[in-house]
Design an enzyme around this catalytic site. Sequence first.
Site, PDB file in Angstrom:
ATOM      1  N   CYS A  78       0.779  -1.116  -0.063  1.00  0.00           N
ATOM      2  CA  CYS A  78       0.165   0.210   0.007  1.00  0.00           C
ATOM      3  C   CYS A  78       0.862   1.323  -0.092  1.00  0.00           C
ATOM      4  O   CYS A  78       1.790   1.567   0.844  1.00  0.00           O
ATOM      5  CB  CYS A  78      -0.877  -0.102   1.347  1.00  0.00           C
ATOM      6  N   CYS A 164      -7.047   1.589  -1.839  1.00  0.00           N
ATOM      7  CA  CYS A 164      -6.913   0.908  -0.630  1.00  0.00           C
ATOM      8  C   CYS A 164      -7.060  -0.570  -0.755  1.00  0.00           C
ATOM      9  O   CYS A 164      -7.902  -1.055  -1.269  1.00  0.00           O
ATOM     10  CB  CYS A 164      -8.250   1.455   0.455  1.00  0.00           C
ATOM     11  N   CYS A 413     -15.084  -7.366  19.964  1.00  0.00           N
ATOM     12  CA  CYS A 413     -13.771  -6.818  19.001  1.00  0.00           C
ATOM     13  C   CYS A 413     -12.649  -6.144  19.860  1.00  0.00           C
ATOM     14  O   CYS A 413     -11.917  -5.448  19.326  1.00  0.00           O
ATOM     15  CB  CYS A 413     -14.438  -5.875  18.116  1.00  0.00           C
TER      16      CYS A 413
END
Length: 456
Positions: A78, A164, A413
């Site tokens: 990236c 992305c 999470c």
Amino acid sequence: MEKTKIPFSTGERILVEIEGLNHAGEGVSHLDGFTVFVPWTAPGDKVEAEVISLKKNYARALPCALHRPSLDRLEADCPHHGICGGCQLQHIRYSKQLHWKRQIVADMLQRLGGLHVKVNPVIGMDDPWSYRNKAQFPVADDNGNLKIGLFEKRSHKVVDVHECLIQHPLNLQAVEVARELIEKLKIPIYNEQTHSGLLRHLLARTSFSKKELLLVLVTNGRLLPGADYLVTQLASRLKNLVGIVQNINTRRGNVVLGEENLLLWGRDYLVEELNGLCFHISAGSFFQVNSRQAAVLFKLVRDYAQIKGGEIIFDLYCGSGAISLFLCKNAGKVIGVESYAPAVRDARKNARLNGITNVEFYTGRAEELMPELIARGYRADIVVVDPPRKGCDEELLAAIVKSRPQRIIYVSCNPATLARDLRYLAASGHIPGEVQPVDMFPHTPHVECATLMSRL
């Protein structure tokens, strides 16, 4: 008690060896008995780093030079890596990302929860790229230059993102077409310091199964200049687009979405299909951002529930009802509780869409509604809880314990709040059997966990 001696000062360059990762994905090192956190490093790296902040027991430093790379280090593909605050782990081999995520979960459970629980290897992805079904991009005006992308780490400075690697390509296509039209129409861009301007965020959602695209423009007010032209162009140029929504958010602060939605074109939801069930997902509804791994997680929860037939199941923080609907088969009744009203409306639509009748959805805080429902005569054989990152309020944990379920399935999470809440439940007689991490967020330090707890 002797104070810890700080062996260096702010601005000093130090040479450190990275031993592991913390919960934020930063490299962890120890120098003269003092802990140092260094982002964008990999366990096994030897790096020169500049100290940027000092606390009583730890320091933070930024890498300056790599003296010896880890055997697990890769060159990140990236172009924004190391600038954007998104993929903190893209420079680490994927198998090792999974290894360290498991270790982070185990460390948190032991250190914060005092629990010695079996933590299974993380369930990863065969192809950990282009997995995000939702892009939530802030919009900024940088001296007359439009920027749409993601925030830099620990800042509100927008990194202009055209590519992305973890986003679904349809989301990126929608943002790029919208970017061109925003510039052409000269739509005023929101300034969070002055609370002026109009366009705050672009939000794109994609259905993996149906290849449908929903685009949301978040604005600081209702009047949208050039709306007719904007809508016509978006609808004609984005072939997978099923709807355009304007979300009105006039509040100050970091909350992305406001409470009012205006449908500009098409429909205000998309359809996703997972494990044979269909889901209507609207602009603001919670739905796991990784559809492929969500299917893995939901099946895991259903396996943990061990439904024999006729059980009453509470699904707390149920969102748009995904887990609830997966649990309905063979259950007596599933009761979903969610505080966000649009998500509850979606959950009810989803039940009707799938022809499921043994489920009820309630709008409100789980802390308040669960005791009320128990008082009205509902029993809780199984409780599933999937809270936001802050975890559960103690008030809710107490209500769960009081309802005396046979099994609790905690989906989390955030390993830190998971450890805290499991400690409370374990002390109240519900023993964790195992923790199963699922890599919902490859190349980031985040990991989803499902934990099965049984009553003594």
